[in-house]
Design a protein around this motif. Structure first.
Motif, short mmCIF file in Angstrom:
data_model
loop_
_atom_site.label_atom_id
_atom_site.label_comp_id
_atom_site.label_asym_id
_atom_site.label_seq_id
_atom_site.Cartn_x
_atom_site.Cartn_y
_atom_site.Cartn_z
N LEU A 282 -15.65 16.00 -1.89
CA LEU A 282 -16.09 17.25 -1.27
C LEU A 282 -17.04 18.02 -2.19
N LYS A 283 -16.75 18.03 -3.48
CA LYS A 283 -17.63 18.73 -4.43
C LYS A 283 -18.99 18.06 -4.51
N ALA A 284 -19.00 16.73 -4.45
CA ALA A 284 -20.28 16.01 -4.47
C ALA A 284 -21.11 16.36 -3.23
N THR A 285 -20.45 16.47 -2.07
CA THR A 285 -21.14 16.85 -0.84
C THR A 285 -21.70 18.26 -0.95
N ILE A 286 -20.93 19.16 -1.52
CA ILE A 286 -21.36 20.55 -1.66
C ILE A 286 -22.56 20.66 -2.59
N LYS A 287 -22.57 19.89 -3.67
CA LYS A 287 -23.65 19.96 -4.66
C LYS A 287 -24.91 19.19 -4.25
N ASN A 288 -24.80 18.33 -3.22
CA ASN A 288 -25.93 17.53 -2.77
C ASN A 288 -26.94 18.43 -2.05
N GLN A 289 -28.09 18.68 -2.66
CA GLN A 289 -29.10 19.57 -2.09
C GLN A 289 -29.83 18.94 -0.90
N GLU A 290 -29.78 17.62 -0.79
CA GLU A 290 -30.47 16.94 0.31
C GLU A 290 -29.65 16.95 1.60
N ALA A 291 -28.36 17.23 1.52
CA ALA A 291 -27.50 17.28 2.71
C ALA A 291 -27.80 18.55 3.50
N PRO A 292 -27.62 18.51 4.83
CA PRO A 292 -27.84 19.71 5.64
C PRO A 292 -26.86 20.83 5.25
N ILE A 293 -27.31 22.05 5.42
CA ILE A 293 -26.52 23.22 5.02
C ILE A 293 -25.20 23.29 5.78
N GLU A 294 -25.19 22.87 7.05
CA GLU A 294 -23.96 22.91 7.85
C GLU A 294 -22.91 21.97 7.28
N GLU A 295 -23.36 20.78 6.88
CA GLU A 295 -22.44 19.79 6.31
C GLU A 295 -21.86 20.29 4.99
N ARG A 296 -22.70 20.90 4.17
CA ARG A 296 -22.24 21.44 2.88
C ARG A 296 -21.25 22.58 3.10
N PHE A 297 -21.50 23.41 4.10
CA PHE A 297 -20.60 24.52 4.39
C PHE A 297 -19.25 24.02 4.88
N LYS A 298 -19.26 22.99 5.75
CA LYS A 298 -18.00 22.41 6.23
C LYS A 298 -17.20 21.80 5.07
N ALA A 299 -17.92 21.18 4.14
CA ALA A 299 -17.24 20.59 2.98
C ALA A 299 -16.61 21.68 2.12
N SER A 300 -17.28 22.82 1.97
CA SER A 300 -16.70 23.91 1.18
C SER A 300 -15.47 24.50 1.86
N LEU A 301 -15.49 24.55 3.21
CA LEU A 301 -14.30 25.04 3.93
C LEU A 301 -13.13 24.07 3.77
N LYS A 302 -13.42 22.76 3.84
CA LYS A 302 -12.36 21.76 3.65
C LYS A 302 -11.79 21.82 2.23
N LEU A 303 -12.66 22.06 1.25
CA LEU A 303 -12.21 22.18 -0.14
C LEU A 303 -11.28 23.39 -0.29
N ALA A 304 -11.61 24.47 0.40
CA ALA A 304 -10.78 25.67 0.33
C ALA A 304 -9.43 25.47 1.00
N GLU A 305 -9.34 24.53 1.95
CA GLU A 305 -8.07 24.28 2.65
C GLU A 305 -7.10 23.44 1.82
N LEU A 306 -7.61 22.74 0.81
CA LEU A 306 -6.73 21.93 -0.04
C LEU A 306 -5.80 22.84 -0.82
N PRO A 307 -4.65 22.33 -1.25
CA PRO A 307 -3.72 23.16 -2.03
C PRO A 307 -4.37 23.68 -3.32
N ARG A 308 -4.12 24.91 -3.62
CA ARG A 308 -4.70 25.54 -4.79
C ARG A 308 -4.27 24.83 -6.07
#
Length: 101
Positions: free
Chosen positions: A27-53
């Motif tokens: 998920l972090k690799a997806t978020i840091k990938n500048q070539e990926a679409p912004i929507e995909e990166r945003f979804k990855a950040s939401l999924k990362l936030a859903e993981l246990p702290r």
């Protein structure tokens, strides 16, 4: 002498970090990938936030396995300076010579 609750909490955190480590890294690799679409990166950040702290490696604290003390920790021996001194005085640590005069 030992606070088992803090030691147990730390062990649970280590187990969670091991369990979710690959997923977090992907998920972090997806978020840091500048070539990926912004929507995909945003979804990855939401999924990362859903993981246990507590599944983040940053949450794991180096603690003495004898006393649970977080400060004065020797990584090689996995114990605090106080526990090391006590066990050294009793002669329970091979190769350690504690001199007192």
């Amino acid at each position: 002498m030992a606070k088992t609750s803090s030691i147990e909490k730390n062990k649970k955190r280590a187990a969670l970090a091991k369990q979710f480590g690959d997923k977090r890294a992907a998920l972090k690799a997806t978020i840091k990938n500048q070539e990926a679409p912004i929507e995909e990166r945003f979804k990855a950040s939401l999924k990362l936030a859903e993981l246990p702290r507590n599944s983040a490696k940053v949450r794991i604290r180096n603690r003495c396995e004898v006393s649970g003390r977080p400060r004065g920790y020797y990584r090689k021996l996995k114990m605090s300076r106080i526990a090391l001194r006590q066990l050294g005085n009793l002669g329970l640590i091979p190769g350690l010579v504690k001199s007192s005069w």
